[in-house]
Design an enzyme around this catalytic site. Structure first.
Site, PDB file in Angstrom:
ATOM      1  N   ASP A 116       0.815  -1.209   0.000  1.00  0.00           N
ATOM      2  CA  ASP A 116       0.000   0.000   0.000  1.00  0.00           C
ATOM      3  C   ASP A 116       0.853   1.265   0.000  1.00  0.00           C
ATOM      4  OD1 ASP A 116      -2.434  -1.444   0.128  1.00  0.00           O
ATOM      5  OD2 ASP A 116      -2.119  -1.756   2.282  1.00  0.00           O
ATOM      6  N   TYR A 124       6.885 -10.092   6.227  1.00  0.00           N
ATOM      7  CA  TYR A 124       6.813  -8.658   6.477  1.00  0.00           C
ATOM      8  C   TYR A 124       7.559  -8.331   7.769  1.00  0.00           C
ATOM      9  CZ  TYR A 124       3.311  -7.779   2.859  1.00  0.00           C
ATOM     10  OH  TYR A 124       2.660  -7.635   1.661  1.00  0.00           O
TER      11      TYR A 124
END
Length: 518
Positions: free
Chosen positions: A218, A296
């Site tokens: 994002d 992540y």
């Protein structure tokens, strides 16, 4: 001018144009014969020159063998505009220097496998109204009776292509996410394709390149291990075997004659994007669906958080669970919210500022939902502050009891990093020259950001110090427990609403169609 004069001038223009087309058709036949001869000497790149009148006149194409462009050098701007002729693609600087242009025409040379140079010419002096190639410049002659602004000159090419994967890092702060969607710009993907087009590595358009991406980070999210796959130009002639092979010997797959993709792309990419490596891949590879796992990393400062309680809560996520209460729900496109987490831990980062230690949450899984990591981190921060018990994780993962997601704010996007994407039999490589340039660039960028941090620290020293800690988490007094908060619509409620909307749209469309038929 009267109508009779205009008609006469139009007829002369058409007659002149037809004579030019007739000449070009004759030249096409000559060049096609020459191309057959050159094809027997050795395979190479080819450019196709197309003279296309804007008005309804048949298209004429010239096929010419030319020298292969070197993608590490910039395209020469000479042909970007030729006095009324729009050039859709550009020829390479090596083809446009003074040695390759004379007053008779554009001479295009190609080194063949035997070491001999063969050449072809577009005889511009036989089309005097079109070009004047003297002094290496193309200008329309003053006596020209025809307006060649009514033509487009298209130059297209054919190259050997190779299916490869690229490993990419980027600092996400200034980008509207990785993927190019809508009118939001810049994105990492848009910058990547600009570099591919500038270096002439892209063969055909994006659809023809069989492009795929591993993750859709994002806005503001960074990565040091994003992976994309696509067909790119290659210097190698025999690579069909690699496209069909499931597993490849990388020592054989890599050839010193091959394009140094890392070096070439990093020369034109912006400073906050870098290609870290490349690898040849089989034709059935997908950067998205061939990925075995993604990891992540979320950076944060300890700030008196209860790291032990956060670690206990992290362990509750390991395994396969329904994460619909830990994501932004997309009921239109996503129907399965079960995801598997294989690793989740909190580790130190060897950085400490004013007594605060820099830590990182590392979460690894097969795939992730939209905003899943940031939602998970937000709840973990509540646990670390003592606002929620680690048992709240169990309650939110039990979607039979907690059918609706409580409303809470996601963790900020800037500390989130896509750390790695794992694939089977994909080992990224980088030449020594490209690796050295990468190290120098990344060290330079790190020093630049350190200098910025020092400036902020200097500014802090100018601010009067207040009693008590500079940073304070939200207190229990101002916190509303998650199980007492307003909730978002459930998945079933969202689906029901979507179906009603679709039915309503279909009824409107049907009514409009009936009115139109009456």
């Amino acid at each position: 001018m009267d109508s009779g004069g205009e008609l006469k001038e139009t007829r002369e223009l058409i007659s002149n144009l037809q004579s030019q087309i007739k000449f070009l058709e004759t030249r096409i036949q000559e060049l096609e014969l020459e191309n057959k001869r050159l094809a027997e000497i050795g395979k190479g790149s080819a450019y196709k020159l197309t003279l296309v009148p804007k008005e309804s006149v048949s298209e004429v194409t010239l096929n010419c063998s030319v020298v292969e462009a070197d993608p590490s050098r910039d395209a020469h701007p000479l042909l970007s505009k030729i006095d009324g002729l729009t050039v859709v693609d550009q020829m390479h600087e090596r083809d446009m220097d003074s040695e390759n242009i004379d007053q008779k025409g554009l001479v295009i040379k190609k080194e063949c496998s035997e070491g001999k140079a063969v050449e072809d010419q577009i005889w511009l002096d036989e089309m005097p109204d079109l070009f004047d190639a003297s002094n290496g410049m193309h200008r329309r002659k003053k006596n020209s009776q025809m307006n060649y602004a009514d033509y487009h000159l298209k130059i297209s090419h054919q190259h050997t292509k190779r299916y490869i994967a690229l490993k990419i890092m980027y600092l996400g702060q200034r980008f509207y996410g990785f993927a190019s969607e809508g009118n939001k710009d810049p994105t990492v993907e848009s910058e990547l394709f600009k570099a591919l087009e500038k270096t002439k590595l892209l063969v055909g358009d994006r659809k023809e390149s069989n492009y795929s991406r591993c993750g859709r980070t994002d806005k503001g999210v960074s990565s040091v291990g994003q992976v994309v796959a696509l067909f790119l130009r290659s210097n190698l002639k025999e690579i069909e075997g690699w496209l069909k092979s499931e597993k490849m010997n990388l020592e054989e797959a890599y050839d010193e004659k091959e394009i140094d993709y890392v070096k070439v792309l990093n020369k034109v990419l912006p400073d906050d994007i870098r290609v870290l490596g490349w690898c040849p891949i089989p034709s059935n590879f997908s950067a998205r669906f061939s990925c075995l796992s993604r990891e992540y990393m979320y950076l944060f400062w300890s700030n008196s958080l209860d790291i032990s309680a956060m670690g206990k809560a992290c362990n509750k996520f390991i395994g396969e669970h329904d994460f619909r209460n830990f994501c932004k729900m997309d009921a239109l496109n996503v129907h399965n919210y079960r995801r598997q987490i294989t690793e989740f831990e909190i580790v130190p980062c060897s950085q400490r500022v004013a007594g605060n230690e820099l830590l990182a949450m590392r979460i690894k899984g097969s795939a992730f939902l939209w905003h899943q990591v940031r939602c998970v981190v937000a709840v973990l921060f509540m646990v670390g502050q003592g606002l929620e018990s680690p048992d709240v994780i169990d309650a939110l993962l039990d979607t039979t009891k907690t059918t609706r997601k409580p409303q809470y704010t996601m963790a900020p996007e800037l500390p989130l990093v896509l750390r790695s994407c794992e694939f089977e039999a994909v080992d990224f490589m980088c030449s020594s020259d490209a690796s050295q340039a990468l190290h120098e660039h990344l060290k330079s960028e790190a020093r630049r950001h350190m200098l910025q941090a020092v400036i902020f620290q200097e500014a802090l020293s100018c601010v009067p110090v207040q009693d008590g800690p500079i940073f304070q988490w939200k207190t229990k007094r101002g916190h509303v427990p998650l199980n007492s908060r307003p909730t978002e619509p459930s998945y079933n409620e969202r689906r029901s609403k979507l179906q009603k909307h679709i039915i309503c749209e279909n009824e409107i469309h049907s009514s409009q169609k009936q009115i139109g038929n009456q």
